[in-house]
Structure formats: structure tokens, C-alpha cells
Scaffold this motif. Structure first.
Motif, PDB file in Angstrom:
ATOM      1  N   GLY A  57       0.845  -1.187   0.000  1.00 48.81           N
ATOM      2  CA  GLY A  57       0.000   0.000   0.000  1.00 48.81           C
ATOM      3  C   GLY A  57       0.880   1.237   0.000  1.00 48.81           C
ATOM      4  N   THR A  58       0.714   2.091   0.996  1.00 48.54           N
ATOM      5  CA  THR A  58       1.520   3.307   1.098  1.00 48.54           C
ATOM      6  C   THR A  58       2.698   3.138   2.048  1.00 48.54           C
ATOM      7  N   THR A  59       2.889   1.941   2.571  1.00 52.22           N
ATOM      8  CA  THR A  59       3.976   1.671   3.514  1.00 52.22           C
ATOM      9  C   THR A  59       5.140   0.991   2.805  1.00 52.22           C
ATOM     10  N   GLU A  60       6.333   1.591   2.932  1.00 53.09           N
ATOM     11  CA  GLU A  60       7.532   0.967   2.371  1.00 53.09           C
ATOM     12  C   GLU A  60       8.280   0.265   3.493  1.00 53.09           C
ATOM     13  N   LEU A  61       8.548  -1.019   3.282  1.00 51.67           N
ATOM     14  CA  LEU A  61       9.259  -1.824   4.265  1.00 51.67           C
ATOM     15  C   LEU A  61      10.634  -2.182   3.726  1.00 51.67           C
ATOM     16  N   LEU A  62      11.632  -2.070   4.568  1.00 50.97           N
ATOM     17  CA  LEU A  62      12.971  -2.547   4.240  1.00 50.97           C
ATOM     18  C   LEU A  62      13.161  -3.826   5.032  1.00 50.97           C
ATOM     19  N   ILE A  63      13.386  -4.938   4.316  1.00 56.01           N
ATOM     20  CA  ILE A  63      13.496  -6.225   5.001  1.00 56.01           C
ATOM     21  C   ILE A  63      14.681  -7.034   4.484  1.00 56.01           C
ATOM     22  N   MET A  64      15.157  -7.903   5.337  1.00 55.14           N
ATOM     23  CA  MET A  64      16.117  -8.941   4.966  1.00 55.14           C
ATOM     24  C   MET A  64      15.323 -10.236   5.085  1.00 55.14           C
ATOM     25  N   GLY A  81      15.263  -9.837   9.259  1.00 55.33           N
ATOM     26  CA  GLY A  81      15.715  -8.520   9.700  1.00 55.33           C
ATOM     27  C   GLY A  81      14.891  -7.425   9.072  1.00 55.33           C
ATOM     28  N   GLY A  82      14.897  -6.263   9.706  1.00 61.67           N
ATOM     29  CA  GLY A  82      14.200  -5.118   9.137  1.00 61.67           C
ATOM     30  C   GLY A  82      12.898  -4.778   9.824  1.00 61.67           C
ATOM     31  N   ASP A  83      12.048  -4.078   9.081  1.00 63.91           N
ATOM     32  CA  ASP A  83      10.838  -3.482   9.640  1.00 63.91           C
ATOM     33  C   ASP A  83       9.815  -4.474  10.183  1.00 63.91           C
ATOM     34  N   VAL A  84       9.719  -5.647   9.620  1.00 63.67           N
ATOM     35  CA  VAL A  84       8.738  -6.646  10.084  1.00 63.67           C
ATOM     36  C   VAL A  84       9.444  -7.959  10.431  1.00 63.67           C
ATOM     37  N   LYS A  85      10.576  -7.835  11.122  1.00 66.96           N
ATOM     38  CA  LYS A  85      11.385  -8.994  11.514  1.00 66.96           C
ATOM     39  C   LYS A  85      10.527 -10.007  12.269  1.00 66.96           C
ATOM     40  N   GLY A  86      10.705 -11.281  11.906  1.00 68.09           N
ATOM     41  CA  GLY A  86       9.938 -12.351  12.531  1.00 68.09           C
ATOM     42  C   GLY A  86       8.695 -12.752  11.745  1.00 68.09           C
ATOM     43  N   SER A  87       8.400 -12.018  10.672  1.00 66.91           N
ATOM     44  CA  SER A  87       7.233 -12.336   9.833  1.00 66.91           C
ATOM     45  C   SER A  87       7.517 -13.574   8.985  1.00 66.91           C
TER      46      SER A  87
END
Length: 143
Positions: A57-64, A81-87
Motif C-alpha cells: 500500500g503506502t507503507t515501504e518496508l525494508l526487510i532482509m 531482519g528489518g521493519d517486520v522482523k519475525g514475519s
């Protein structure tokens, strides 16, 4: 925490659908509106570690993310790693007929901080936004 499941039937052979969904190395080229940047950090067999910018959507996530592929049955994404780590996002590919594939997605997003607040107040609909990505990949598969 946003936990959801989605199902999408795509009019294409399972191998074709699987290849498109698991081709994360080319997400930046094929669906740049959702993945503006993808960098593969390492690959060993069917496991890859990837740095991704993901637009939900309008949210940018930086993830490993660690991508685990079991061809042509499943594609798992573990956010390490990153904004939603553990997902964790699990994609399963079920052959319905010769030219039809059902994609079953189980997603469990672990959000924190500002994202948790916006999720509580209904500003982030992870399921709806992730469904847009799935629909865009489905359109590519069927074209």
C-alpha cells in the motif's frame, strides 16, 4: 499482529505459476511498483538471503528475507531482519487441472512501533495490500 490467508486461482500450469512467484530475483523488474529494490545477498541450494524494499500500500518496508523454495510445491519467506522482523509468508501451489493452479498464502506479519499503531487504527490493511501484489503477479502469469 496481522495474520491472514489468501487463495487465488490462476489459469496457468503450476510450473509457470511457481516460477513467477518464486522468481524474487526479478521482482524489481517484473513488479517494481511493489519491489523497487531487490538484492540477493547469498544463495545456497534452494535457500537465498535477500535484501528487499517492499511497498505494501503506502507503507515501504525494508526487510532482509530468507527465501526457501521447494519446487514446485512451496515458497516460504522468513523475514530475518528489518521493519517486520519475525514475519513469515508461505505460498503453496496446488495443481487443480492441467492449466489451473491454486495459490494458497498464509501470512503472519510481525509489526511494531508506528506500524502497530496504524494497524490498530485500521490505516494499514496488510491483507488487502498483499492481495494487490498477488493479483499483479497473477496477471503476469496469465498474460
Amino acid at each position: 499482529m496481522p495474520k491472514f490467508s489468501l487463495e487465488k486461482t490462476i489459469n496457468k500450469k503450476r510450473d509457470v505459476v511457481f516460477e513467477l512467484f518464486s522468481d524474487f530475483e526479478n521482482y524489481e523488474k517484473k513488479i517494481p511498483q511493489h519491489f523497487p529494490s531487490v538484492r540477493v545477498r547469498s544463495t545456497r541450494g534452494d535457500v537465498s538471503v535477500v535484501e528487499e524494499h517492499l511497498n505494501l500500500g503506502t507503507t515501504e518496508l525494508l526487510i532482509m528475507a530468507k527465501h526457501v523454495i521447494s519446487k514446485p510445491v512451496s515458497h516460504d519467506v522468513f523475514v530475518i531482519g528489518g521493519d517486520v522482523k519475525g514475519s513469515h509468508i508461505q505460498q503453496q501451489f496446488v495443481e487443480i487441472s492441467e492449466n489451473q493452479t491454486k495459490v494458497i498464502i498464509q501470512a503472519d506479519f510481525k509489526v511494531k512501533g508506528k506500524m502497530m499503531l496504524s494497524n490498530l487504527f485500521g490505516k494499514n490493511d496488510f491483507k488487502e495490500n498483499y492481495a494487490v501484489i498477488i493479483n499483479d503477479i497473477a496477471k503476469l502469469a496469465e498474460s
